[in-house]
Design a protein around this motif. Structure first.
Motif, PDB file in Angstrom:
ATOM      1  N   GLN A 105       1.358   8.147   4.637  1.00 15.87           N
ATOM      2  CA  GLN A 105       0.523   7.704   2.833  1.00 15.87           C
ATOM      3  C   GLN A 105      -0.802   7.380   2.798  1.00 15.87           C
ATOM      4  N   GLU A 106      -0.968   6.338   3.897  1.00 17.84           N
ATOM      5  CA  GLU A 106      -2.465   5.857   3.931  1.00 17.84           C
ATOM      6  C   GLU A 106      -2.861   6.931   3.719  1.00 17.84           C
TER       7      GLU A 106
ATOM      8  N   ASP B  16      -3.903   4.331  -3.128  1.00 18.51           N
ATOM      9  CA  ASP B  16      -3.106   3.448  -2.113  1.00 18.51           C
ATOM     10  C   ASP B  16      -2.065   4.242  -2.239  1.00 18.51           C
ATOM     11  N   ARG B  17      -1.685   3.470  -0.453  1.00 15.24           N
ATOM     12  CA  ARG B  17      -0.477   4.266   0.108  1.00 15.24           C
ATOM     13  C   ARG B  17       0.744   3.885  -1.189  1.00 15.24           C
ATOM     14  N   VAL B  18       0.999   2.641  -1.959  1.00 14.79           N
ATOM     15  CA  VAL B  18       2.203   3.076  -2.666  1.00 14.79           C
ATOM     16  C   VAL B  18       2.126   4.001  -4.135  1.00 14.79           C
ATOM     17  N   SER B  19       1.121   4.055  -3.949  1.00 19.79           N
ATOM     18  CA  SER B  19       0.844   5.436  -4.978  1.00 19.79           C
ATOM     19  C   SER B  19       1.610   6.772  -4.701  1.00 19.79           C
TER      20      SER B  19
ATOM     21  N   GLY C  23       3.331   7.124  -2.218  1.00 28.20           N
ATOM     22  CA  GLY C  23       4.719   7.013  -2.375  1.00 28.20           C
ATOM     23  C   GLY C  23       5.810   6.800  -3.807  1.00 28.20           C
ATOM     24  N   TYR C  24       4.824   6.330  -4.662  1.00 27.56           N
ATOM     25  CA  TYR C  24       5.515   6.645  -5.928  1.00 27.56           C
ATOM     26  C   TYR C  24       5.898   7.986  -6.473  1.00 27.56           C
TER      27      TYR C  24
ATOM     28  N   GLN D 199       8.356  10.208  -4.926  1.00 30.00           N
ATOM     29  CA  GLN D 199       9.336  10.278  -4.821  1.00 30.00           C
ATOM     30  C   GLN D 199      10.558  10.026  -6.411  1.00 30.00           C
TER      31      GLN D 199
ATOM     32  N   LYS E  13       8.975   9.218  -8.852  1.00 33.82           N
ATOM     33  CA  LYS E  13       8.389   8.311  -9.991  1.00 33.82           C
ATOM     34  C   LYS E  13       7.471   7.785 -10.574  1.00 33.82           C
ATOM     35  N   ARG E  14       6.431   8.385 -10.413  1.00 36.54           N
ATOM     36  CA  ARG E  14       4.853   9.069 -11.189  1.00 36.54           C
ATOM     37  C   ARG E  14       5.352   9.972 -11.118  1.00 36.54           C
TER      38      ARG E  14
END
Length: 75
Positions: free
Chosen positions: A28-29, A38-41, A43-44, A47, A49-50
């Motif tokens: 993801q990174e 970013d990695r979190v985006s 991931g979302y 998932q 979620k985004r």
């Protein structure tokens, strides 16, 4: 009911994007760096979620070396 259907679609899309990423051996990174996110985006998105923007989907298709339509080939 339409919202529920879209949420389900978003989750399926995210899961499919995750499978495509993993098939390319990318983290993801690494995807986030390539797309300026970013990695979190990432991931979302995976998932469900985004909701990814069209521009993001296009960039993912280029990164994964697949036609854009392949991103939606999960039904």
């Amino acid at each position: 009911m339409q919202t529920e259907g879209f949420q389900n679609f978003n989750k399926q899309l995210g899961h499919h994007l995750q499978l495509l990423r993993k098939s390319q051996g990318l983290s993801q990174e690494a995807v986030g760096e390539a797309l300026g996110m970013d990695r979190v985006s990432i991931g979302y998105i995976e998932q469900g979620k985004r909701t990814p923007r069209l521009q993001t989907l296009y960039a993912l298709a280029l990164l994964y070396r697949v036609p854009v339509a392949k991103l939606f080939d999960f039904e």
